[in-house]
Design a protein around this motif. Sequence first.
Motif, mmCIF file in Angstrom:
data_model
loop_
_atom_site.group_PDB
_atom_site.id
_atom_site.type_symbol
_atom_site.label_atom_id
_atom_site.label_comp_id
_atom_site.label_asym_id
_atom_site.label_seq_id
_atom_site.Cartn_x
_atom_site.Cartn_y
_atom_site.Cartn_z
ATOM 1 N N VAL A 80 -40.761 35.462 -11.306
ATOM 2 C CA VAL A 80 -39.649 35.167 -10.408
ATOM 3 C C VAL A 80 -39.869 33.882 -9.621
ATOM 4 O O VAL A 80 -40.981 33.520 -9.282
ATOM 5 N N SER A 81 -38.768 33.220 -9.329
ATOM 6 C CA SER A 81 -38.766 31.996 -8.535
ATOM 7 C C SER A 81 -37.721 32.140 -7.440
ATOM 8 O O SER A 81 -36.707 32.821 -7.634
ATOM 9 N N ASP A 82 -37.944 31.508 -6.320
ATOM 10 C CA ASP A 82 -36.943 31.505 -5.254
ATOM 11 C C ASP A 82 -35.788 30.561 -5.565
ATOM 12 O O ASP A 82 -34.768 30.574 -4.885
ATOM 13 N N TYR A 83 -35.967 29.716 -6.585
ATOM 14 C CA TYR A 83 -35.002 28.668 -6.868
ATOM 15 C C TYR A 83 -34.108 28.925 -8.074
ATOM 16 O O TYR A 83 -32.973 28.473 -8.094
ATOM 17 N N LEU A 84 -34.630 29.634 -9.072
ATOM 18 C CA LEU A 84 -33.899 29.769 -10.333
ATOM 19 C C LEU A 84 -34.067 31.140 -10.963
ATOM 20 O O LEU A 84 -35.127 31.752 -10.845
ATOM 21 N N ILE A 85 -33.043 31.580 -11.647
ATOM 22 C CA ILE A 85 -33.136 32.689 -12.588
ATOM 23 C C ILE A 85 -33.247 32.016 -13.948
ATOM 24 O O ILE A 85 -32.386 31.199 -14.313
ATOM 25 N N ARG A 86 -34.305 32.327 -14.691
ATOM 26 C CA ARG A 86 -34.551 31.659 -15.965
ATOM 27 C C ARG A 86 -34.338 32.608 -17.134
ATOM 28 O O ARG A 86 -34.874 33.705 -17.153
ATOM 29 N N ARG A 108 -26.116 23.396 -6.881
ATOM 30 C CA ARG A 108 -25.702 24.330 -5.831
ATOM 31 C C ARG A 108 -25.969 25.757 -6.280
ATOM 32 O O ARG A 108 -25.959 26.059 -7.471
ATOM 33 N N ARG A 109 -26.168 26.643 -5.313
ATOM 34 C CA ARG A 109 -26.355 28.068 -5.624
ATOM 35 C C ARG A 109 -25.187 28.538 -6.486
ATOM 36 O O ARG A 109 -24.024 28.273 -6.175
ATOM 37 N N GLY A 110 -25.501 29.234 -7.575
ATOM 38 C CA GLY A 110 -24.472 29.734 -8.472
ATOM 39 C C GLY A 110 -24.175 28.820 -9.645
ATOM 40 O O GLY A 110 -23.430 29.206 -10.543
ATOM 41 N N ARG A 131 -30.652 28.446 -5.196
ATOM 42 C CA ARG A 131 -30.622 27.603 -3.997
ATOM 43 C C ARG A 131 -30.046 26.242 -4.349
ATOM 44 O O ARG A 131 -30.132 25.798 -5.480
ATOM 45 N N ASP A 132 -29.532 25.573 -3.339
ATOM 46 C CA ASP A 132 -29.119 24.185 -3.504
ATOM 47 C C ASP A 132 -30.380 23.342 -3.650
ATOM 48 O O ASP A 132 -31.392 23.608 -2.992
ATOM 49 N N MET A 133 -30.328 22.339 -4.538
ATOM 50 C CA MET A 133 -31.474 21.453 -4.711
ATOM 51 C C MET A 133 -31.031 20.146 -5.358
ATOM 52 O O MET A 133 -29.957 20.056 -5.940
ATOM 53 N N GLU A 134 -31.880 19.163 -5.237
ATOM 54 C CA GLU A 134 -31.622 17.861 -5.841
ATOM 55 C C GLU A 134 -31.826 17.967 -7.353
ATOM 56 O O GLU A 134 -32.712 18.664 -7.824
#
Length: 167
Positions: A80-86, A108-110, A131-134
């Motif tokens: 698991v990651s806080d940033y992505l579902i892989r 963006r999230r989603g 999460r939102d990210m660059e």
Amino acid sequence: LCTLEMHRALPIETQAKHLFATELINEVIIANAYASEEELKQLSMLNSERLTFNVELYNTISELERKIVLEEPHFYRGDVSDYLIRSTQSRVKYKQEEFKPTYTPNIRRGDILIENELYGQYKGELQIALRDMENSGKTNVVGHIVKEEIFLLDYLEPWGKFAFLIK
């Protein structure tokens, strides 16, 4: 009939998805005397064992990316990651294919993502942003989960099955 106050403004299909996603119930009873034929049809097509997100796909999506999103089976990897579902099987199945950079805005999230060929061994991997990210330019943003269903991301567990449906 609204079961939870948070469901009041949500489509009936999203309400049922949420109830199933909690894993606290296995049957939904509709108490709305005015449920439409279309709502009943949508509910009858739900799979309580696989969370299906309604999505909007962008016109920059390639045919192969569209196939990966809509036709390939997906499951949330266990690391698991806080940033992505892989969902990684597409990168294995399509490792010989080209994944040119297309639409690479900030994430963006989603957002539904597919790594492009600039990401080397990860090209072709499908992900959902938590999460939102660059965006470094290595990730194609191919679509987005509809806003009223983004909260359902919090209910997808590692190794859980999921799918997408164009809304």
